[in-house]
Design an enzyme around this catalytic site. Structure first.
Site, short mmCIF file in Angstrom:
data_model
loop_
_atom_site.label_atom_id
_atom_site.label_comp_id
_atom_site.label_asym_id
_atom_site.label_seq_id
_atom_site.Cartn_x
_atom_site.Cartn_y
_atom_site.Cartn_z
N LYS A 125 36.37 44.09 37.86
CA LYS A 125 35.34 43.73 36.87
C LYS A 125 33.99 43.96 37.53
CE LYS A 125 37.43 41.07 33.48
NZ LYS A 125 37.78 39.68 33.76
N HIS A 128 28.43 41.10 38.42
CA HIS A 128 27.28 40.94 37.53
C HIS A 128 26.14 40.17 38.17
CE1 HIS A 128 28.34 36.88 36.46
NE2 HIS A 128 29.52 37.24 36.03
N HIS A 131 26.63 36.93 39.88
CA HIS A 131 27.20 37.01 41.22
C HIS A 131 26.11 37.35 42.23
CE1 HIS A 131 31.02 38.00 38.88
NE2 HIS A 131 31.23 36.82 39.44
N1 ARG Z 1 35.27 34.44 40.33
C1 ARG Z 1 34.59 33.40 39.62
C2 ARG Z 1 33.69 33.99 38.57
O1 ARG Z 1 33.29 35.12 38.66
C3 ARG Z 1 33.77 32.54 40.52
C4 ARG Z 1 34.55 31.80 41.54
C5 ARG Z 1 33.87 30.56 41.97
N2 ARG Z 1 34.50 29.88 43.02
C6 ARG Z 1 35.50 29.00 42.91
N3 ARG Z 1 35.96 28.45 43.99
N4 ARG Z 1 35.98 28.68 41.74
O2 ARG Z 1 33.33 33.29 37.63
#
Ligand code: ARG
Length: 566
Positions: A125, A128, A131
């Site tokens: 993905k 974005h 991030h």
């Molecule tokens: N991959 C998730 C997202 O893009 C964020 C992860 C955040 N970290 C966690 N430990 N849940 O929304």
């Protein structure tokens, strides 16, 4: 010499109050004209049975000026201390010089481990803008904690597990072409993933197929695992390109998949503790007494989800690192998720769950486009970074400035400008990106701060051959020098404050004020001009030198690299 400590010592001697009480009471007056440090006499009123203004008057009479204190005024119920400016400037600049790049560092974190989890994009993905926000804040926090002596581990909790990978595998088997994918992995994977959803509307049996693939993946089937790994590797190549541009690195890339074999234990623990209840076929932890929806642990088909993986990850981190703090830099829309898992962990009786902190941040809007992380719109991040670099380059070119390596300089400023913008305000505020503000060389921006540094370095280059290492700093005393040196002195406090609140913007605001004060200083205190006598020149050069070191360190804590000239 710590001037504040010195004053506290004196007050202790005089009043007999406990040191800690005095240390808590002293404050920086709101206006510099009121002095450098103030002591409100209110805590003494009870013991001395006198009104605070009377006490202040009496104490002021008994406090004599000394080497460090120029004078003490009683104003209302306050004692206002004025530092001896010569002493303060010379003491601070000498200490800063001796500490060099270690100025502002401390040992408060010695022997303590802080985990900073940030960035955490989802594989296959797009990376974005949210991030990127996480990456800017997390990278800065990691640097700040390191600066304070903590053992810091930077963790990237990749989103690399979940039923969507069953869909992706199914899509790949139908429409995937490795050649096209390798040219532009994330875009292509996204394309076939979107296609899967379109087709699945017409042919719902595709969903069953995808579920089977995910089941195979969970069971460790060789072929599906191979494919999953391929998606992950391809995505990481792209993510790492962005991380390289930003100068960011991680100690661990253990994503959600890493915890897939560690979840049975979590489910068992929760069950044993009697925390699991059934709700519509799913196994959940009921949190209604906290006014929260239930934390879902196992879906009705028995599959674990995001929350389960996060709980397994927290337990693993506790065992692996025995952390003092476990920070999650993740957008505010996930606040509820973190409150749910932290509460669940607390109910298990994991005492360390109190050291898990969600460090949230707001939404981002890009110029001209209405894009927010909440809607998950796709913005190609590399494009944003490259645009910033290009815009910087044209500004430099149109300014006619001569820089040795315009590629390097535009890159550092362009990227610095973006990082600075994310760290400019309290992180929970939403951000509207504006190129004009970001790249305003005269405004509160990275280029402005970086220019301050480059300006200082150019003065120092012109002074090559002048030895100012033993300069008599009393020659540099002036209003603007004093303001600047006070800021230099306060660097460490700004960093500590940023760490206490997990808010890098304290460092950002600090460095911006420092550069402002520096600009004022060199405008009103000429340095290399012919009519400046040698001793004054040396004293001012020593201040310029110390300022440059601090600007560089502070920007570095924001993830921004300085350039020597621009
Ligand atoms: N991959 C998730 C997202 O893009 C964020 C992860 C955040 N970290 C966690 N430990 N849940 O929304």
């Amino acid at each position: 010499m710590n001037f504040e400590e010195h004053i506290i010592d004196k007050l202790q001697e005089l009043t007999g109050l406990e040191r800690e009480i005095i240390a808590k009471a002293v404050e920086t007056p709101p206006d510099e004209k009121l002095g450098d440090l103030a002591f409100p006499c209110f805590p003494l009123a009870k013991v001395m049975r006198k009104a605070p203004p009377v006490i202040a008057q009496e104490l002021a009479k008994q406090l004599s000026a000394d080497e460090y204190i120029d004078r003490v005024d009683a104003v209302g119920g306050y004692l206002n201390f004025f530092y001896d400016r010569r002493m303060f400037i010379s003491d601070t600049i000498k200490a800063a010089k001796a500490a060099g790049e270690e100025w502002g560092q401390s040992k408060i974190g010695k022997g303590k481990t802080v985990l900073v989890e940030y960035s955490s994009p989802n594989i296959a993905k797009p990376f974005h803008i949210g991030h990127l926000f996480s990456t800017a804040v997390g990278n800065s926090l990691a640097r700040i904690y390191k600066f304070l002596g903590y053992d810091v581990q930077s963790l990237n909790h990749l989103g690399d597990w979940g039923t969507q990978f069953g869909k992706l595998i199914s899509a790949y088997k139908r429409w995937g072409d490795p050649k096209t994918i390798e040219k532009d992995p994330i875009n292509e994977l996204l394309k076939i993933y979107v296609k899967f959803h379109e087709e699945a509307e017409k042919h719902p049996e595709l969903e069953d197929e995808a579920r089977e693939y995910f089941k195979k993946l969970e069971d460790g089937d060789a072929e599906t695992t191979e494919l999953w790994k391929y998606f992950k590797d391809q995505s990481l190549v792209e993510f790492k390109r962005v991380y390289d541009m930003l100068g960011v690195s991680f100690d661990s890339y253990n994503g959600e998949a890493f915890y897939s074999d560690k979840m049975d234990e979590v489910v068992d623990i929760l069950r044993e503790k009697g925390l699991l209840t059934e709700s519509e076929g799913a196994q959940v932890v009921d949190l209604s007494d906290m006014n929260m929806p239930p934390c879902i642990i196992l879906k009705s088909d028995g599959a674990t989800i995001y929350a389960t993986r996060d709980i397994a990850a927290a337990l693993y981190r506790h065992r692996t690192y025995n952390f003092d703090k476990n920070i999650y830099v993740v957008g505010l829309p996930q606040s509820l998720h973190f409150r749910q898992i932290f509460e669940t962990m607390k109910r298990v009786g994991w005492e360390w769950s109190k050291d898990c902190v969600h460090v949230g941040f707001g939404l981002v809007k890009l110029p001209g486009k209405n894009m927010s992380t909440r809607h998950g719109d796709v913005v190609f991040l590399e494009d944003v970074l490259n645009e910033s670099i290009e815009k910087t380059r044209s500004i430099i070119e149109s300014n006619g400035s001569k820089v040795d390596d315009i590629d390097d300089v535009s890159k550092k400023i362009g990227i610095g400008a973006i990082l600075y913008t994310f760290l400019k305000n309290s992180r929970e505020k939403d951000i509207v990106f504006s190129w004009d503000t970001m790249l305003d060389f005269d405004g509160e921006s990275a280029p402005y701060c970086m220019y301050g540094y480059a300006r200082g370095k150019s003065i120092l280059r012109r002074a090559e051959g002048i030895d100012y290492s033993n300069a008599d700093l009393s020659k540099a005393v002036s209003e603007d020098a004093y303001t600047l040196v006070k800021l230099i002195n306060g660097f460490g406090d700004a960093v500590v404050c940023a760490a206490e609140k997990n808010e890098p913007f304290y460092v950002n605001r600090y460095v911006t004020s420092l550069v402002k004060a520096f600009n004022k200083f060199y405008n009103t205190n000429p340095i290399m001009r012919d009519d400046v006598d040698d001793e004054t020149k040396k004293a001012r050069l020593a201040i310029v030198d110390a300022t440059c070191t601090v600007i560089k360190s502070a920007l570095n804590l924001l993830g921004i690299d300085v350039v020597e000239s621009m």
